[in-house]
Design a protein around this motif. Structure first.
Motif, PDB file in Angstrom:
ATOM      1  N   GLU A   1      -3.661   7.892 -10.504  1.00  0.00           N
ATOM      2  CA  GLU A   1      -4.582   6.767 -10.643  1.00  0.00           C
ATOM      3  C   GLU A   1      -3.904   5.627 -11.410  1.00  0.00           C
ATOM      4  OE1 GLU A   1      -9.045   5.850 -12.470  1.00  0.00           O
ATOM      5  OE2 GLU A   1      -8.171   7.871 -12.553  1.00  0.00           O
ATOM      6  N   GLY A   2      -4.153   4.424 -10.959  1.00  0.00           N
ATOM      7  CA  GLY A   2      -3.565   3.247 -11.595  1.00  0.00           C
ATOM      8  C   GLY A   2      -2.169   2.905 -11.110  1.00  0.00           C
ATOM      9  N   SER A   3      -1.701   3.581 -10.041  1.00  0.00           N
ATOM     10  CA  SER A   3      -0.340   3.330  -9.543  1.00  0.00           C
ATOM     11  C   SER A   3      -0.267   1.987  -8.808  1.00  0.00           C
ATOM     12  CB  SER A   3       0.087   4.447  -8.588  1.00  0.00           C
ATOM     13  OG  SER A   3       0.096   5.694  -9.234  1.00  0.00           O
ATOM     14  N   LEU A   4       0.820   1.286  -9.018  1.00  0.00           N
ATOM     15  CA  LEU A   4       1.130   0.034  -8.310  1.00  0.00           C
ATOM     16  C   LEU A   4       2.470   0.211  -7.616  1.00  0.00           C
ATOM     17  CD1 LEU A   4       0.264  -2.439 -11.216  1.00  0.00           C
ATOM     18  CD2 LEU A   4      -1.227  -1.816  -9.308  1.00  0.00           C
ATOM     19  N   TYR A   5       2.641  -0.465  -6.491  1.00  0.00           N
ATOM     20  CA  TYR A   5       3.872  -0.261  -5.718  1.00  0.00           C
ATOM     21  C   TYR A   5       4.246  -1.543  -4.998  1.00  0.00           C
ATOM     22  CZ  TYR A   5       7.171   1.953  -2.438  1.00  0.00           C
ATOM     23  OH  TYR A   5       8.288   2.292  -1.716  1.00  0.00           O
ATOM     24  N   PHE A   6       5.553  -1.790  -4.951  1.00  0.00           N
ATOM     25  CA  PHE A   6       6.105  -2.921  -4.195  1.00  0.00           C
ATOM     26  C   PHE A   6       7.395  -2.467  -3.541  1.00  0.00           C
ATOM     27  CE2 PHE A   6       9.160  -6.407  -3.943  1.00  0.00           C
ATOM     28  CZ  PHE A   6       8.463  -7.316  -3.170  1.00  0.00           C
ATOM     29  N   TYR A   7       7.554  -2.801  -2.260  1.00  0.00           N
ATOM     30  CA  TYR A   7       8.744  -2.393  -1.508  1.00  0.00           C
ATOM     31  C   TYR A   7       9.287  -3.601  -0.767  1.00  0.00           C
ATOM     32  CZ  TYR A   7      11.657   0.148   1.887  1.00  0.00           C
ATOM     33  OH  TYR A   7      12.701   0.612   2.643  1.00  0.00           O
ATOM     34  N   ALA A   8      10.582  -3.838  -0.885  1.00  0.00           N
ATOM     35  CA  ALA A   8      11.231  -4.953  -0.187  1.00  0.00           C
ATOM     36  C   ALA A   8      12.492  -4.439   0.488  1.00  0.00           C
ATOM     37  CB  ALA A   8      11.569  -6.080  -1.158  1.00  0.00           C
ATOM     38  N   ASP A   9      12.532  -4.551   1.806  1.00  0.00           N
ATOM     39  CA  ASP A   9      13.707  -4.130   2.567  1.00  0.00           C
ATOM     40  C   ASP A   9      14.735  -5.241   2.532  1.00  0.00           C
ATOM     41  OD1 ASP A   9      15.176  -2.381   3.973  1.00  0.00           O
ATOM     42  OD2 ASP A   9      13.990  -2.419   5.807  1.00  0.00           O
TER      43      ASP A   9
ATOM     44  N   SER B   1       9.710   8.077  -0.915  1.00  0.00           N
ATOM     45  CA  SER B   1       8.486   7.412  -0.470  1.00  0.00           C
ATOM     46  C   SER B   1       7.716   6.897  -1.680  1.00  0.00           C
ATOM     47  CB  SER B   1       7.623   8.375   0.331  1.00  0.00           C
ATOM     48  OG  SER B   1       7.177   9.444  -0.504  1.00  0.00           O
ATOM     49  N   GLY B   2       6.731   6.040  -1.406  1.00  0.00           N
ATOM     50  CA  GLY B   2       5.932   5.503  -2.493  1.00  0.00           C
ATOM     51  C   GLY B   2       5.183   6.577  -3.254  1.00  0.00           C
ATOM     52  N   VAL B   3       4.702   7.599  -2.531  1.00  0.00           N
ATOM     53  CA  VAL B   3       3.978   8.687  -3.191  1.00  0.00           C
ATOM     54  C   VAL B   3       4.914   9.467  -4.111  1.00  0.00           C
ATOM     55  CG1 VAL B   3       2.749  10.851  -2.818  1.00  0.00           C
ATOM     56  CG2 VAL B   3       2.277   8.887  -1.362  1.00  0.00           C
ATOM     57  N   GLN B   4       6.102   9.795  -3.621  1.00  0.00           N
ATOM     58  CA  GLN B   4       7.064  10.534  -4.451  1.00  0.00           C
ATOM     59  C   GLN B   4       7.443   9.737  -5.695  1.00  0.00           C
ATOM     60  OE1 GLN B   4      10.124  11.060  -1.498  1.00  0.00           O
ATOM     61  NE2 GLN B   4       9.452  13.144  -0.985  1.00  0.00           N
ATOM     62  N   LEU B   5       7.649   8.447  -5.506  1.00  0.00           N
ATOM     63  CA  LEU B   5       8.019   7.595  -6.631  1.00  0.00           C
ATOM     64  C   LEU B   5       6.890   7.540  -7.653  1.00  0.00           C
ATOM     65  CD1 LEU B   5      10.665   6.016  -7.027  1.00  0.00           C
ATOM     66  CD2 LEU B   5       9.460   3.962  -6.287  1.00  0.00           C
ATOM     67  N   ALA B   6       5.672   7.385  -7.172  1.00  0.00           N
ATOM     68  CA  ALA B   6       4.524   7.308  -8.084  1.00  0.00           C
ATOM     69  C   ALA B   6       4.320   8.621  -8.827  1.00  0.00           C
ATOM     70  CB  ALA B   6       3.277   6.931  -7.299  1.00  0.00           C
ATOM     71  N   GLN B   7       4.417   9.741  -8.119  1.00  0.00           N
ATOM     72  CA  GLN B   7       4.207  11.033  -8.761  1.00  0.00           C
ATOM     73  C   GLN B   7       5.276  11.335  -9.810  1.00  0.00           C
ATOM     74  OE1 GLN B   7       4.078  13.656  -5.375  1.00  0.00           O
ATOM     75  NE2 GLN B   7       1.858  13.417  -5.090  1.00  0.00           N
ATOM     76  N   SER B   8       6.492  10.836  -9.587  1.00  0.00           N
ATOM     77  CA  SER B   8       7.595  11.123 -10.513  1.00  0.00           C
ATOM     78  C   SER B   8       7.602  10.199 -11.723  1.00  0.00           C
ATOM     79  CB  SER B   8       8.936  11.011  -9.777  1.00  0.00           C
ATOM     80  OG  SER B   8       9.002  11.901  -8.679  1.00  0.00           O
TER      81      SER B   8
ATOM     82  N   PRO C   1       0.833  -1.212   0.000  1.00  0.00           N
ATOM     83  CA  PRO C   1       0.000   0.000   0.000  1.00  0.00           C
ATOM     84  C   PRO C   1       0.864   1.259   0.000  1.00  0.00           C
ATOM     85  CG  PRO C   1      -0.753  -1.574   1.660  1.00  0.00           C
ATOM     86  CD  PRO C   1       0.558  -2.083   1.162  1.00  0.00           C
ATOM     87  N   ILE C   2       0.470   2.242  -0.785  1.00  0.00           N
ATOM     88  CA  ILE C   2       1.191   3.514  -0.847  1.00  0.00           C
ATOM     89  C   ILE C   2       0.668   4.421   0.264  1.00  0.00           C
ATOM     90  CG2 ILE C   2       1.744   5.522  -2.262  1.00  0.00           C
ATOM     91  CD1 ILE C   2       1.352   3.822  -4.724  1.00  0.00           C
ATOM     92  N   SER C   3       1.526   4.679   1.240  1.00  0.00           N
ATOM     93  CA  SER C   3       1.122   5.528   2.361  1.00  0.00           C
ATOM     94  C   SER C   3       1.137   6.989   1.937  1.00  0.00           C
ATOM     95  CB  SER C   3       2.073   5.315   3.550  1.00  0.00           C
ATOM     96  OG  SER C   3       1.750   6.183   4.608  1.00  0.00           O
ATOM     97  N   THR C   4       0.046   7.681   2.205  1.00  0.00           N
ATOM     98  CA  THR C   4      -0.058   9.095   1.821  1.00  0.00           C
ATOM     99  C   THR C   4       0.275  10.034   2.973  1.00  0.00           C
ATOM    100  OG1 THR C   4      -2.422   9.073   2.354  1.00  0.00           O
ATOM    101  CG2 THR C   4      -1.791   8.579   0.071  1.00  0.00           C
ATOM    102  N   ARG C   5       0.691   9.486   4.118  1.00  0.00           N
ATOM    103  CA  ARG C   5       1.050  10.331   5.261  1.00  0.00           C
ATOM    104  C   ARG C   5       2.386   9.879   5.851  1.00  0.00           C
ATOM    105  NH1 ARG C   5      -2.559  13.888   7.030  1.00  0.00           N
ATOM    106  NH2 ARG C   5      -4.734  13.696   6.334  1.00  0.00           N
TER     107      ARG C   5
END
Length: 392
Positions: free
Chosen positions: A47-55, A168-175, A30-34
């Motif tokens: 809209e339509g953004s997908l995200y995956f994060y692995a530490d 962050s996921g939001v920054q990555l998606a927006q860019s 999930p892309i955290s918006t806060r």
């Protein structure tokens, strides 16, 4: 029982790894918006953004940003490395070329479907947009790894550069999502129908070989759990198993290299599969062979065993993660030297230096003797100052 469990685990893990390598299904993060520290609103992903994060421990985190609408094309476009250039120059691997110097210098196309390769050659806008997506990674402190198109989705895989905080996921998606959306729309308009829904049969072949390699590596680590954390029965000499496992691993890897060169031939995936076999598979086959041979020597030995009552000369531990516990036993039978045996923490607490225990020795199914330690069945009574003064 442990050996049977290990074999079943190896088969199940092999099937799982082949399937996961073939399908490339990733759970969505999930892309955290806060901001979880300040509670500040970070923005809204497109809209339509997908995200995956692995530490990843000791490595920069792996991030995949995607767009959920893309043409039905199976394609992987990875950053070209020196190994790709080397194996291509040697003729071991053959990759698709688009005749675009900048594109071919930057990317290595992992696809062996001829219609897809022909479609990319006549799609200059698609090539330009992929180069633009790669260029967008640098300003965001990211290193481009690959673009993957599969199952109607397009993914961009990146890692953050050294000493750079990952966005962050939001920054990555927006860019990046707008560029991925444009890439998807351009390919939908530019790529002909002949390149769509084309199955790359070499992908399944590579997934089978790589899945076996990865499964044996993971299974070998899992099999080591018992001798490391729960040592019970133990061989008196480990060296024959180590030598046999190294020879077995070398033979299996050599056989799989031949199978890879015969089954895959000169494709874009050949050197990627070979490198996985050599660097991952060799370790996995050695670990798995060692643990299975070691366990089979004991599990297939149905002898009653010979029992000896021996004295515990000393017990000691070595600090670490996890700590290692040993007992030193006096010689018995044909042995002339003190024997040091690794034991579990539970057994370690049941014995004391200077007291006896029972050693049950077996010849071993492969002729390598192994022992089972039996703790004493009586309770130790330790002297205390009070009990000593009462006796006097």
């Amino acid at each position: 029982m442990w050996m049977l469990t290990g074999v079943i685990t190896l088969i199940g893990m092999t099937w799982y790894m082949i399937r996961s390598r073939r399908e490339n299904r990733w759970p969505l993060t999930p892309i955290s918006t806060r901001d979880f520290r300040t509670g500040k609103h970070l923005g809204t992903p497109p809209e339509g953004s997908l995200y995956f994060y692995a530490d990843r421990q000791y490595l920069a985190p792996l991030q995949r940003i995607g767009y959920e609408h893309a043409p039905d094309i199976e394609l992987r476009v990875k950053r070209k490395r020196w190994l790709d250039r080397l194996f291509t120059a040697l003729g071991i691997s053959v990759a698709c070329q688009t005749d675009n110097r900048d594109f071919d210098r930057s990317f290595y196309l992992v696809t062996d479907a001829a219609p897809v390769c022909r479609a990319l050659k006549v799609s200059p806008k698609t090539q330009e947009l992929m180069l633009r997506v790669e260029a967008l990674c640098e300003p965001n402190g990211l290193r481009f790894r690959q673009i993957i198109m599969r199952r109607g989705r397009v993914w961009l895989e990146v890692v953050s550069r050294k000493r750079k905080k990952p966005p962050s996921g939001v920054q990555l998606a927006q860019s990046l999502v707008p560029a991925l959306r444009e890439l998807s729309e351009t390919m939908d308009a530019e790529v002909p129908e002949t390149a769509r829904n084309v199955k790359d049969h070499f992908a399944l072949k590579a997934a089978v070989i790589v899945g076996i390699s990865s499964a044996t590596f993971m299974a070998g680590i899992y099999f080591l759990f018992k001798p490391i954390f729960l040592p019970g029965r133990t061989p008196l000499d480990e060296h024959p198993f180590i030598i046999a496992s190294l020879v077995t691993a070398a033979l299996i890897v050599a056989l799989l290299v031949v199978v890879t060169m015969t089954w895959l031939g000169r494709t874009s995936r050949t050197h990627l599969v070979l490198m996985e076999l050599i660097f991952v598979g060799s370790i996995g086959f050695a670990l798995t062979s060692y643990t299975l041979l070691r366990e089979a020597n004991m599990a297939l030995d149905f002898s009653t065993g010979q029992r000896h009552v021996v004295q515990v000369l000393e017990k000691h531990s070595v600090s670490g993660r996890p700590p290692i516990f040993y007992v030193n036993l006096e010689p018995w039978g044909d042995l002339q030297d003190v024997t040091e045996i690794r034991v579990s923490i539970f057994f370690y607490g049941k014995v004391l230096s200077g007291y006896p225990l029972v050693v049950e020795e077996h010849p071993g199914a492969f002729g390598i003797s192994w022992v089972r330690l039996i703790p004493p069945r009586f309770r130790y009574v330790e002297e205390t100052p009070a009990s000593t003064s009462a006796e006097h």
